[in-house]
Design a protein around this motif. Structure first.
Motif, PDB file in Angstrom:
ATOM      1  N   GLY A  96       0.802  -1.212   0.000  1.00 35.27           N
ATOM      2  CA  GLY A  96       0.000   0.000   0.000  1.00 35.27           C
ATOM      3  C   GLY A  96       0.836   1.264   0.000  1.00 35.27           C
ATOM      4  O   GLY A  96       2.040   1.228   0.302  1.00 35.27           O
ATOM      5  N   GLY A  97       0.174   2.387  -0.371  1.00 30.95           N
ATOM      6  CA  GLY A  97       0.897   3.650  -0.432  1.00 30.95           C
ATOM      7  C   GLY A  97       0.078   4.804   0.115  1.00 30.95           C
ATOM      8  O   GLY A  97       0.338   5.957  -0.198  1.00 30.95           O
ATOM      9  N   GLY A 103       8.403  -1.202  -1.244  1.00 31.02           N
ATOM     10  CA  GLY A 103       6.963  -0.930  -1.321  1.00 31.02           C
ATOM     11  C   GLY A 103       6.276  -1.919  -2.249  1.00 31.02           C
ATOM     12  O   GLY A 103       6.925  -2.720  -2.924  1.00 31.02           O
ATOM     13  N   HIS A 104       4.948  -1.839  -2.298  1.00 33.89           N
ATOM     14  CA  HIS A 104       4.158  -2.763  -3.134  1.00 33.89           C
ATOM     15  C   HIS A 104       2.831  -2.074  -3.421  1.00 33.89           C
ATOM     16  O   HIS A 104       2.058  -1.832  -2.480  1.00 33.89           O
ATOM     17  N   VAL A 105       2.582  -1.724  -4.682  1.00 34.91           N
ATOM     18  CA  VAL A 105       1.315  -1.074  -5.051  1.00 34.91           C
ATOM     19  C   VAL A 105       0.661  -1.813  -6.219  1.00 34.91           C
ATOM     20  O   VAL A 105       1.260  -2.699  -6.818  1.00 34.91           O
ATOM     21  N   GLY A 106      -0.563  -1.381  -6.551  1.00 34.23           N
ATOM     22  CA  GLY A 106      -1.331  -2.060  -7.599  1.00 34.23           C
ATOM     23  C   GLY A 106      -2.218  -3.093  -6.942  1.00 34.23           C
ATOM     24  O   GLY A 106      -2.958  -2.774  -5.996  1.00 34.23           O
ATOM     25  N   LEU A 107      -2.145  -4.337  -7.415  1.00 35.37           N
ATOM     26  CA  LEU A 107      -2.871  -5.414  -6.739  1.00 35.37           C
ATOM     27  C   LEU A 107      -2.082  -5.795  -5.490  1.00 35.37           C
ATOM     28  O   LEU A 107      -1.033  -6.435  -5.573  1.00 35.37           O
ATOM     29  N   THR A 108      -2.561  -5.336  -4.361  1.00 34.99           N
ATOM     30  CA  THR A 108      -1.922  -5.665  -3.083  1.00 34.99           C
ATOM     31  C   THR A 108      -2.783  -6.765  -2.444  1.00 34.99           C
ATOM     32  O   THR A 108      -3.903  -6.489  -1.976  1.00 34.99           O
ATOM     33  N   PRO A 109      -2.292  -8.018  -2.462  1.00 31.55           N
ATOM     34  CA  PRO A 109      -3.160  -9.146  -2.098  1.00 31.55           C
ATOM     35  C   PRO A 109      -3.749  -9.094  -0.687  1.00 31.55           C
ATOM     36  O   PRO A 109      -4.789  -9.704  -0.430  1.00 31.55           O
ATOM     37  N   GLN A 110      -3.107  -8.344   0.225  1.00 27.84           N
ATOM     38  CA  GLN A 110      -3.688  -8.248   1.573  1.00 27.84           C
ATOM     39  C   GLN A 110      -5.012  -7.467   1.560  1.00 27.84           C
ATOM     40  O   GLN A 110      -5.765  -7.504   2.526  1.00 27.84           O
ATOM     41  N   SER A 165       0.700   8.152  -7.818  1.00 29.87           N
ATOM     42  CA  SER A 165       1.121   9.039  -6.719  1.00 29.87           C
ATOM     43  C   SER A 165       1.489   8.239  -5.466  1.00 29.87           C
ATOM     44  O   SER A 165       2.381   8.638  -4.717  1.00 29.87           O
ATOM     45  N   GLU A 166       0.872   7.050  -5.282  1.00 32.19           N
ATOM     46  CA  GLU A 166       1.304   6.209  -4.141  1.00 32.19           C
ATOM     47  C   GLU A 166       2.769   5.798  -4.312  1.00 32.19           C
ATOM     48  O   GLU A 166       3.549   5.813  -3.364  1.00 32.19           O
ATOM     49  N   ALA A 167       3.122   5.426  -5.539  1.00 37.85           N
ATOM     50  CA  ALA A 167       4.511   5.000  -5.801  1.00 37.85           C
ATOM     51  C   ALA A 167       5.473   6.162  -5.554  1.00 37.85           C
ATOM     52  O   ALA A 167       6.534   5.995  -4.921  1.00 37.85           O
ATOM     53  N   GLN A 168       5.082   7.364  -6.000  1.00 45.66           N
ATOM     54  CA  GLN A 168       5.959   8.529  -5.793  1.00 45.66           C
ATOM     55  C   GLN A 168       6.087   8.847  -4.303  1.00 45.66           C
ATOM     56  O   GLN A 168       7.172   9.150  -3.817  1.00 45.66           O
ATOM     57  N   PHE A 227      13.261   1.663  -1.009  1.00 46.91           N
ATOM     58  CA  PHE A 227      14.427   1.507  -1.905  1.00 46.91           C
ATOM     59  C   PHE A 227      14.049   0.849  -3.234  1.00 46.91           C
ATOM     60  O   PHE A 227      14.858   0.825  -4.174  1.00 46.91           O
ATOM     61  N   ALA A 228      12.828   0.316  -3.329  1.00 47.00           N
ATOM     62  CA  ALA A 228      12.335  -0.313  -4.562  1.00 47.00           C
ATOM     63  C   ALA A 228      10.828  -0.514  -4.362  1.00 47.00           C
ATOM     64  O   ALA A 228      10.345  -0.501  -3.221  1.00 47.00           O
ATOM     65  N   ILE A 229      10.119  -0.696  -5.477  1.00 48.32           N
ATOM     66  CA  ILE A 229       8.660  -0.882  -5.352  1.00 48.32           C
ATOM     67  C   ILE A 229       8.174  -1.978  -6.286  1.00 48.32           C
ATOM     68  O   ILE A 229       8.500  -1.985  -7.480  1.00 48.32           O
TER      69      ILE A 229
END
Ligand code: KIV
Length: 262
Positions: A119-120, A140-147, A170-173, A181-183
């Motif tokens: 999430g972001g 980080g992890h955005v888009g389809l976030t399985p949780q 914008s969540e990724a930014q 350090f990576a997404i």
């Protein structure tokens, strides 16, 4: 030389990222040894192990203790790759203090070099900022976030409308600003993944997100054809499940016929 967070962080900044990052998951010592020997840059102890290895329908039931057991086993199998561990559902959402304690245990007890969380939105950003302040690197992890599967109504592609795509970008930014350090970009349109990848200084690692990401991740059980079901975007490179059934059947047959031990 073993892969470090610093190396991944500077992956794009060197100006010449030689090759995309190759990331695979592991859930025990054997899978860890296999992906490390294969030369993966990052070994992710993904909470997908709840489904792949523990047989749950979603990642939600995985506990912190389950994850610690698996992560410790993975640590014993990884020598070169960077080891990143997912924080299980509800092990980091309730308070920042709890998130620091959980993530800290992954580093202290399991020997992880970084943690990943999903999430972001605002709540996550503050958590990422604080973890990084305390020396705990965060992917980080955005888009389809399985949780959040219950909110999405299934493991559905995200970012298909302009509004959703803008939110994910914008969540990724914001995650980058917070110190990730990576997404991971999961199951989003390739164009959106391309825009995010262009907009960020840190590397993006795609899964079902097209060809424009700085790296790609797959669940190792899918790659090896071990899982009974694979998501539509997974590429299955071999069918170990059938080979294992054949070998086990041969053993059963030989025991019954008296051919083994011979
Ligand atoms: O849990 C997992 O394996 C993951 C990857 C699919 C990115 O988060």
């Amino acid at each position: 030389m073993a892969v470090s967070v610093d190396k991944i962080l500077r992956w794009k900044q060197t100006g010449a990222p030689a090759q995309p990052l190759a990331v695979l998951t592991a859930w025990d010592v054997m899978s860890a040894q296999i992906v490390d020997a294969a030369g993966a840059d990052i070994v992710l102890v993904g909470d997908s192990l709840a489904m792949v290895s523990l047989g749950y329908d979603t990642t939600l039931p995985l506990t912190l203790e389950d994850m610690l057991i698996c992560a410790k086993a993975v640590r014993r199998g990884v020598k070169n790759a960077l080891m990143v561990v997912d924080l299980p559902f509800l092990s980091y959402q309730i308070s920042i203090e709890e998130a620091i304690r959980t993530a800290g245990r992954m580093l202290k007890e399991a020997g992880a070099q970084a943690v990943k969380l999903e999430g972001g939105h605002e709540g996550v950003l503050e958590t990422v900022h604080r973890l990084v302040q305390w020396g705990i690197p965060v992917m980080g992890h955005v888009g389809l976030t399985p949780q959040s599967v219950n909110q999405f109504g299934g493991f559905r592609k995200q970012g298909k409308t302009e509004k959703e795509a803008d939110r994910i970008l914008s969540e990724a930014q914001d995650l980058e600003q917070a110190g990730a350090f990576a997404i991971v970009l999961e199951h989003i349109p390739a164009d959106l993944a391309r825009d995010i990848t262009k907009a960020l200084v840190i590397p993006t690692i795609g899964i079902g997100a097209g060809v424009h990401c700085d790296g790609q991740v797959l669940v190792t059980a899918d790659v090896l054809g071990l899982s009974a079901w694979q998501p539509p975007f997974a590429k299955v490179y071999t069918n170990l499940r059938q080979q294992a059934i054949d070998a086990a059947q041969q053993f059963c047959g030989e025991v019954r016929s008296g051919q083994y031990p011979g």
